[in-house]
Write a protein that holds these residues in place. Structure first.
Motif, PDB file in Angstrom:
ATOM      1  N   ARG A 223       0.829  -1.209   0.000  1.00  0.00           N
ATOM      2  CA  ARG A 223       0.000   0.000   0.000  1.00  0.00           C
ATOM      3  C   ARG A 223       0.863   1.259   0.000  1.00  0.00           C
ATOM      4  O   ARG A 223       0.588   2.228  -0.715  1.00  0.00           O
ATOM      5  CB  ARG A 223      -0.952   0.002   1.191  1.00  0.00           C
ATOM      6  N   ALA A 224       1.919   1.248   0.819  1.00  0.00           N
ATOM      7  CA  ALA A 224       2.789   2.422   0.887  1.00  0.00           C
ATOM      8  C   ALA A 224       3.473   2.665  -0.447  1.00  0.00           C
ATOM      9  O   ALA A 224       3.569   3.803  -0.924  1.00  0.00           O
ATOM     10  CB  ALA A 224       3.834   2.229   1.985  1.00  0.00           C
ATOM     11  N   LEU A 225       3.935   1.593  -1.083  1.00  0.00           N
ATOM     12  CA  LEU A 225       4.615   1.752  -2.360  1.00  0.00           C
ATOM     13  C   LEU A 225       3.638   2.129  -3.475  1.00  0.00           C
ATOM     14  O   LEU A 225       4.006   2.846  -4.415  1.00  0.00           O
ATOM     15  CB  LEU A 225       5.372   0.475  -2.711  1.00  0.00           C
ATOM     16  N   ALA A 226       2.402   1.646  -3.371  1.00  0.00           N
ATOM     17  CA  ALA A 226       1.386   2.051  -4.345  1.00  0.00           C
ATOM     18  C   ALA A 226       1.170   3.560  -4.279  1.00  0.00           C
ATOM     19  O   ALA A 226       1.050   4.238  -5.315  1.00  0.00           O
ATOM     20  CB  ALA A 226       0.077   1.310  -4.092  1.00  0.00           C
ATOM     21  N   ARG A 227       1.136   4.101  -3.061  1.00  0.00           N
ATOM     22  CA  ARG A 227       1.017   5.552  -2.902  1.00  0.00           C
ATOM     23  C   ARG A 227       2.216   6.271  -3.517  1.00  0.00           C
ATOM     24  O   ARG A 227       2.068   7.312  -4.157  1.00  0.00           O
ATOM     25  CB  ARG A 227       0.885   5.923  -1.425  1.00  0.00           C
TER      26      ARG A 227
END
Length: 202
Positions: free
Chosen positions: A49-53
């Motif tokens: 999720r963090a990397l998607a952001r």
């Protein structure tokens, strides 16, 4: 795994910057973003999720490339090994191969560990052999350079793989002593210690 011959297999690599994501390059962009997080924050919040952001997409868009966090960490570790191999290849070529090139690859190994400790640690703590496709091991370039260096500097040896393992053990052990703060980083000392195995004592 290493090639059967002693040729130096130098592959182009380097993931595109996370901010330069274009359609079709999502996997490369996420890997670049993950390595950036490792380098800057020692691995804090390395989730999908963090990397998607970071790359500006939804988390669900990443699952086609990374079904879970373990797959992501494997990909980051493999790319770390590719970057290490690329730096060693550059050092080998700059030194002109042979004994000088062999020594330069060892110094480059320890310097990479010092400069990118989180990436280095991740790359050597993942057990990826059962999950990686054949021929995709990011450490192949570096190991091929080790074997080539042994073949050129110690052609009399009957078992170059044992000598390559000896050289690898030397630089990896030195790198870990520095990362674990058992000894201080001193490039002149690194060159001298590596030279005892890779280039002979001057």
């Amino acid at each position: 795994m290493a090639n059967k011959d002693n040729s130096v297999n130098i592959k182009g690599d380097g993931a595109k910057a996370a901010g330069a994501y274009h359609h079709g390059d999502l996997r490369a962009a996420v890997i670049a973003a993950g390595l950036k997080r490792l380098e800057e924050a020692d691995g804090a919040e390395l989730g999908l999720r963090a990397l998607a952001r970071d790359v500006g997409v939804s988390a669900t868009a990443l699952y086609r490339h990374f079904p879970d966090k373990e797959a992501l960490l494997d990909a980051l570790a493999d790319e770390g090994l590719r970057r290490l191999g690329a730096l060693q290849a550059q050092a080998w070529l700059k030194a002109g191969g042979g004994q000088a090139g062999f020594k330069a690859t060892g110094i480059a190994y320890v310097r990479f560990a010092h400069d990118q400790p989180a990436v280095f640690r991740l790359s050597f703590t993942r057990q990826m052999s059962e999950r990686c496709e054949a021929g995709t091991d990011g450490g192949e370039v570096g190991y091929n350079l080790l074997r080539a260096g042994v073949a050129q500097t110690m052609p009399h040896l009957e078992n170059p793989d044992t000598a390559a393992l000896h050289a690898w053990s030397l630089v990896h052990g030195l790198a870990m002593l520095i990362l674990d703060r058992r000894i201080d980083w001193d490039e002149a000392m690194v060159e001298q210690v590596v030279g005892m195995t890779f280039g002979g004592v001057d």
